[in-house]
Design a protein around this motif. Structure first.
Motif, PDB file in Angstrom:
ATOM      1  N   SER A 263       0.806  -1.211   0.000  1.00  0.00           N
ATOM      2  CA  SER A 263       0.000   0.000   0.000  1.00  0.00           C
ATOM      3  C   SER A 263       0.840   1.262   0.000  1.00  0.00           C
ATOM      4  O   SER A 263       0.317   2.363  -0.061  1.00  0.00           O
ATOM      5  CB  SER A 263      -0.915   0.012   1.226  1.00  0.00           C
TER       6      SER A 263
ATOM      7  N   LYS B 237      -9.708  -0.698   0.793  1.00  0.00           N
ATOM      8  CA  LYS B 237     -10.651   0.201   0.128  1.00  0.00           C
ATOM      9  C   LYS B 237     -11.857   0.415   1.025  1.00  0.00           C
ATOM     10  O   LYS B 237     -12.501  -0.541   1.461  1.00  0.00           O
ATOM     11  CB  LYS B 237     -11.100  -0.410  -1.203  1.00  0.00           C
TER      12      LYS B 237
ATOM     13  N   ALA C 250     -15.380  -0.814  -0.454  1.00  0.00           N
ATOM     14  CA  ALA C 250     -15.466  -2.171  -0.986  1.00  0.00           C
ATOM     15  C   ALA C 250     -16.703  -2.876  -0.449  1.00  0.00           C
ATOM     16  O   ALA C 250     -17.148  -2.637   0.675  1.00  0.00           O
ATOM     17  CB  ALA C 250     -14.208  -2.951  -0.630  1.00  0.00           C
TER      18      ALA C 250
END
Length: 400
Positions: free
Chosen positions: A48, A91, A94
């Motif tokens: 990330s 996310k 999501a």
């Protein structure tokens, strides 16, 4: 840090050091050795983009300096801090898995939740949840099944990815670009173009492994992971995710083969499998079997190879088929092609009355043989109309 000697892997090791191997691999593809393409000693990022802990920097250093050893105490690096970083890397919009837990809901009382999750993981009480099966449309009108993991599974998987990347980013080859920190699709495309323009390449092998992500052997995957990982708790976590299965319309089913598509852990597991199954093997092949130039660029399971000689390209294809067969895999007959492509292709085909060189697709772009303003050979790209710009849907689908 506890490390032990690695057992016989059955994989032919490279004769040079890993650092030399990375440079050699980059240079073999003809890619300029830009600073951003070579892992730097002072750069330690997760998938990330977040910095890693001092402990994981030590893991990476040990992995770089001791390539034949296994790591036996990795779970201790899975801390509450790492779980928190992993949570924020997910996310936020999501879709939830079968647990129905959204990112926003989990954020309420986050510290208590993470503390409990950390405790369950370390005492062996954590259980992997089956993924929720959904379907996404394919370009040909069919639907592709995709698993949506539960939120806590995503958090723990992201944390384990961060830990394992500290090891494997020191091992992976320079021509592997898919789903790695600091690497992307456009670098893979640039590496391919540069190699085709600078190296003596006359033939392209566009190889497609039939149903790769659906047919990977779980036992084979764990065997490959164990070349570097001897922490039984980490291995059990991976095994839990591989075996978790899916839920569809209230019915659960276990998975006997393949990686959990759409799961956070899947891209790394696939890269580990392909590293041992393909990358190291192709390095040895072109060093010991090839007479002419051989270039390789791989993005996940999308791979393109270039050859100087047609007979050598055909010999590799036959050897590759045999290699696949040993692992229960096969090439897709309709999607694997050997074509004439390169700086000499247009003139050779024109002399034979065969027209312009064929094109091939890679990462959502059609690669076209052309000439620049000065009349020199160059590789041009056209966006594949049905895919739109950027990453091919197949690659995006496989890795969520």
């Amino acid at each position: 840090m506890h490390v032990g000697e690695e057992s016989d892997s059955g994989v032919v090791p490279m004769n040079h050091s890993n650092k030399e191997g990375k440079l050699w691999a980059e240079n073999e593809e003809g890619r300029p050795l830009h600073k951003e393409n070579i892992p730097q000693p002072n750069t330690h990022l997760t998938q990330s983009g977040a910095p890693v802990s001092q402990g994981l920097r030590g893991v990476r250093k040990a992995a770089r300096e001791h390539q034949e050893r296994k790591f036996t105490a990795l779970l201790r690096h899975l801390t509450v801090d790492l779980l928190r970083e992993s949570f924020y890397a997910l996310k936020r919009k999501a879709a939830p898995g079968v647990d129905g837990m959204s990112w926003q809901e989990y954020a309420t009382g986050l510290e208590d939740r993470l503390g409990d999750l950390h405790s369950r993981v370390h005492r062996g009480a954590y259980r992997a949840t089956p993924s929720r099966r959904v379907y996404i449309p394919k370009a040909d009108g069919r639907q592709r099944p995709l698993g949506v993991a539960a939120l806590e599974d995503k958090i723990v998987q992201q944390a384990v990815v961060t830990i394992l990347q500290a090891i494997y980013e020191e091992d992976f080859q320079g021509f592997s670009y898919g789903f790695r920190p600091g690497r992307n699709q456009h670098q893979a495309l640039d590496a391919l173009s540069y190699a085709l323009q600078q190296k003596s390449v006359n033939y392209i092998l566009d190889a497609d492994i039939r149903g790769f992500f659906d047919t990977i052997s779980h036992a084979g995957m764990l065997k490959f992971v164990q070349h570097r990982v001897a922490d039984r708790r980490i291995l059990r976590l991976i095994q839990k995710w591989l075996k978790a299965g899916v839920m569809e319309e209230g019915q659960g089913s276990e998975t006997e083969r393949g990686t959990p598509q759409g799961a956070v852990i899947s891209p790394l597991l696939a890269n580990i499998y392909l590293h041992y199954f393909f990358d190291l093997w192709v390095q040895v092949w072109r060093k010991k079997r090839a007479q002419g130039t051989v270039i390789v660029v791989r993005y996940a399971d999308d791979m393109v190879l270039g050859f100087q000689d047609q007979a050598e390209a055909d010999r590799f294809l036959e050897d590759f088929r045999q290699r696949l067969g040993k692992f229960g895999l096969e090439l897709h007959p309709d999607k694997t092609r050997r074509i004439e492509f390169g700086r000499e292709a247009e003139a050779n085909r024109k002399r034979r009355g065969e027209g312009k060189p064929e094109t091939f697709d890679f990462l959502g772009f059609t690669q076209v043989s052309g000439k620049n303003r000065k009349g020199y050979f160059t590789v041009k790209r056209r966006t594949i109309a049905k895919n739109g710009p950027g990453l091919s849907p197949s690659a995006a689908r496989r890795h969520g």
